[in-house]
Design a protein around this motif. Sequence first.
Motif, mmCIF file in Angstrom:
data_model
loop_
_atom_site.group_PDB
_atom_site.id
_atom_site.type_symbol
_atom_site.label_atom_id
_atom_site.label_comp_id
_atom_site.label_asym_id
_atom_site.label_seq_id
_atom_site.Cartn_x
_atom_site.Cartn_y
_atom_site.Cartn_z
ATOM 1 N N THR A 66 61.929 -38.678 15.234
ATOM 2 C CA THR A 66 63.184 -38.022 15.582
ATOM 3 C C THR A 66 63.578 -37.066 14.459
ATOM 4 O OG1 THR A 66 63.952 -39.897 16.906
ATOM 5 C CG2 THR A 66 65.622 -38.377 16.109
ATOM 6 N N VAL A 67 63.912 -35.834 14.825
ATOM 7 C CA VAL A 67 64.244 -34.820 13.828
ATOM 8 C C VAL A 67 65.589 -34.200 14.160
ATOM 9 C CG1 VAL A 67 61.850 -34.290 13.249
ATOM 10 C CG2 VAL A 67 62.918 -33.097 15.146
ATOM 11 N N ALA A 68 66.347 -33.864 13.127
ATOM 12 C CA ALA A 68 67.668 -33.265 13.309
ATOM 13 C C ALA A 68 67.557 -31.746 13.300
ATOM 14 C CB ALA A 68 68.611 -33.733 12.207
ATOM 15 N N VAL A 69 68.533 -31.095 13.925
ATOM 16 C CA VAL A 69 68.592 -29.633 13.904
ATOM 17 C C VAL A 69 68.687 -29.159 12.458
ATOM 18 C CG1 VAL A 69 69.986 -27.628 14.514
ATOM 19 C CG2 VAL A 69 69.609 -29.437 16.182
ATOM 20 N N GLY A 70 67.837 -28.206 12.072
ATOM 21 C CA GLY A 70 67.838 -27.680 10.711
ATOM 22 C C GLY A 70 66.908 -28.402 9.771
ATOM 23 N N ALA A 71 66.339 -29.539 10.202
ATOM 24 C CA ALA A 71 65.444 -30.300 9.329
ATOM 25 C C ALA A 71 64.103 -29.586 9.184
ATOM 26 C CB ALA A 71 65.233 -31.707 9.888
ATOM 27 N N THR A 72 63.447 -29.782 8.042
ATOM 28 C CA THR A 72 62.125 -29.210 7.791
ATOM 29 C C THR A 72 61.069 -30.150 8.353
ATOM 30 O OG1 THR A 72 62.879 -28.105 5.780
ATOM 31 C CG2 THR A 72 60.506 -28.436 6.030
ATOM 32 N N ILE A 73 60.187 -29.612 9.188
ATOM 33 C CA ILE A 73 59.158 -30.459 9.811
ATOM 34 C C ILE A 73 57.753 -30.113 9.328
ATOM 35 C CG2 ILE A 73 60.528 -30.889 11.875
ATOM 36 C CD1 ILE A 73 58.894 -28.772 13.320
ATOM 37 N N GLY A 74 57.616 -29.058 8.557
ATOM 38 C CA GLY A 74 56.306 -28.666 8.046
ATOM 39 C C GLY A 74 56.421 -27.358 7.296
ATOM 40 N N VAL A 75 55.266 -26.819 6.883
ATOM 41 C CA VAL A 75 55.266 -25.560 6.145
ATOM 42 C C VAL A 75 54.135 -24.665 6.636
ATOM 43 C CG1 VAL A 75 56.282 -26.547 4.055
ATOM 44 C CG2 VAL A 75 53.795 -26.521 4.328
ATOM 45 N N ILE A 76 54.316 -23.373 6.412
ATOM 46 C CA ILE A 76 53.265 -22.389 6.661
ATOM 47 C C ILE A 76 52.905 -21.769 5.313
ATOM 48 C CG2 ILE A 76 52.694 -20.173 7.738
ATOM 49 C CD1 ILE A 76 54.457 -20.940 10.064
ATOM 50 N N GLU A 77 51.626 -21.866 4.972
ATOM 51 C CA GLU A 77 51.169 -21.323 3.704
ATOM 52 C C GLU A 77 50.892 -19.831 3.846
ATOM 53 O OE1 GLU A 77 51.312 -23.108 1.164
ATOM 54 O OE2 GLU A 77 51.355 -25.153 1.953
ATOM 55 N N ALA A 78 51.011 -19.125 2.727
ATOM 56 C CA ALA A 78 50.743 -17.692 2.722
ATOM 57 C C ALA A 78 49.276 -17.448 3.065
ATOM 58 C CB ALA A 78 51.073 -17.091 1.365
ATOM 59 N N GLY A 79 49.017 -16.393 3.777
ATOM 60 C CA GLY A 79 47.655 -16.055 4.160
ATOM 61 C C GLY A 79 47.653 -14.755 4.919
ATOM 62 N N ASP A 80 46.440 -14.233 5.150
ATOM 63 C CA ASP A 80 46.340 -12.954 5.848
ATOM 64 C C ASP A 80 46.248 -13.096 7.350
ATOM 65 O OD1 ASP A 80 43.865 -14.037 6.127
ATOM 66 O OD2 ASP A 80 42.784 -12.451 5.028
ATOM 67 N N GLY A 81 46.397 -14.320 7.847
ATOM 68 C CA GLY A 81 46.332 -14.532 9.289
ATOM 69 C C GLY A 81 44.929 -14.602 9.823
ATOM 70 N N ALA A 82 43.940 -14.681 8.954
ATOM 71 C CA ALA A 82 42.561 -14.792 9.424
ATOM 72 C C ALA A 82 42.339 -16.163 10.003
ATOM 73 C CB ALA A 82 41.595 -14.535 8.267
ATOM 74 N N ALA A 83 41.281 -16.272 10.788
ATOM 75 C CA ALA A 83 40.976 -17.559 11.415
ATOM 76 C C ALA A 83 40.688 -18.589 10.354
ATOM 77 C CB ALA A 83 39.782 -17.415 12.359
ATOM 78 N N ALA A 84 40.998 -19.819 10.631
ATOM 79 C CA ALA A 84 40.742 -20.902 9.702
ATOM 80 C C ALA A 84 39.255 -21.063 9.471
ATOM 81 C CB ALA A 84 41.335 -22.208 10.243
ATOM 82 N N LYS A 85 38.888 -21.527 8.259
ATOM 83 C CA LYS A 85 37.478 -21.712 7.954
ATOM 84 C C LYS A 85 36.881 -22.764 8.864
ATOM 85 C CE LYS A 85 38.076 -20.529 3.065
ATOM 86 N NZ LYS A 85 37.924 -21.005 1.681
ATOM 87 N N PRO A 86 35.668 -22.489 9.388
ATOM 88 C CA PRO A 86 35.060 -23.470 10.271
ATOM 89 C C PRO A 86 34.642 -24.704 9.510
ATOM 90 C CG PRO A 86 33.523 -21.680 9.814
ATOM 91 C CD PRO A 86 34.836 -21.276 9.226
#
Length: 403
Positions: A66-86
């Motif tokens: 259960t999560v509240a409005v405004g709560a942090t649920i994860g993060v996005i790391e900086a990157g160039d948007g390239a596909a993830a390494k296989p």
Amino acid sequence: MSTEIKVPVLGESITEATLGEWLKKPGEAVAADEPIASLETDKVSVEVPAPVAGVMGEYGVQVGDTVAVGATIGVIEAGDGAAAKPAPAAAAPAPAEAAGQQAPASGGDTPAALSPSVRRAVLETGVDPATIKGTGKDGRLTKDDVLAAKSAPAPQASAPAAAPAPTTGGERREERVKMTRLRQTIAKRLKEAQNTAAMLTTFNDVDMTAVIEARAKYKDLFEKKHGVRLGFMGFFVKAATMALKDIPAVNASIEGDEIVYHDYADISVAVSSPGGLVVPVIRDAQDLSVAGIEKTIGDFGKRAKDGTLKMDEMKGGTFTISNGGVFGSLMSTPIINPPQSAVLGLHRIEDRPVVRDGQVVVRPMMYLALSYDHRLIDGREAVTFLVALKNAIEDPTRILIDL
């Protein structure tokens, strides 16, 4: 540098939700505004968009939390948007192992993460998710897809396979699954209705001959002109708005020690969604044509399946129509949707013998059920409402001329 993923504002009076599904895995590329998680609220599922482009970081919460409005649920790391390494090459996984990985999305090469319910279904059935075409949003697999694939007949083999060894034990299994937030809310509201209202159900039946003939005669022209199929709900919603005008108590509600009468008909219609029945509202249905009603219902049904209905679209409503007939129901006693005071239940159409002009004939008949709050609506009013509805359906010209 990382950017926090926060729970967005979910609507008036909604302060928390349940994390239903992660749509991106850690390490996967993420585009700005791309859906990365879904939240289950009391009424609908809401997708959480990525605030920036980058790479999906670690989860801050798990599915079911259960999560509240405004709560942090994860993060996005900086990157160039390239596909993830296989990942390193490995032996092809067995169907059960594949459940913990990904299933291909329908109509493309982009994989979609399996939700917990789908993963569980794959593990239980042993079906290879890579062989199933997903019918969910963006081609994602649903639990029904997996169960349908399991029940589908296997292709004919070139040589007969060895028969499996018979099971000797009488193994009995149980599974405990936490109720979704939507299901918990449905249960709470229905029980509240039973505890509060003095509910009573009155029945009638209706001869569907005239409506069936009108639909058969005009359905092609109707679809060509309006771009939507002509169904039965358009007739019933329009007929209901006329009956509600004649019997305003059925369209009213109780607030404290006051009765609130409405000079408009906001009709709630029950439609199926992956999480259960939801009840969006056709606003000012009394002003819509049959075509306008059918267009609105069709749009609701599509967006309920996709999980894109908005919360505001399910608020309010002065009267509800629930069509159990699409599932084969012969008769039922529907439960009121508070704070409304009545609900109309429609059922399946079947040929039955009836007497017309002294002769026994076969007619396509449907049972109607009106459940109502007896604190506000008398039996006479309930019966009168059903008779008015029955008359309009059996003679659709009444709908045209508002009689």
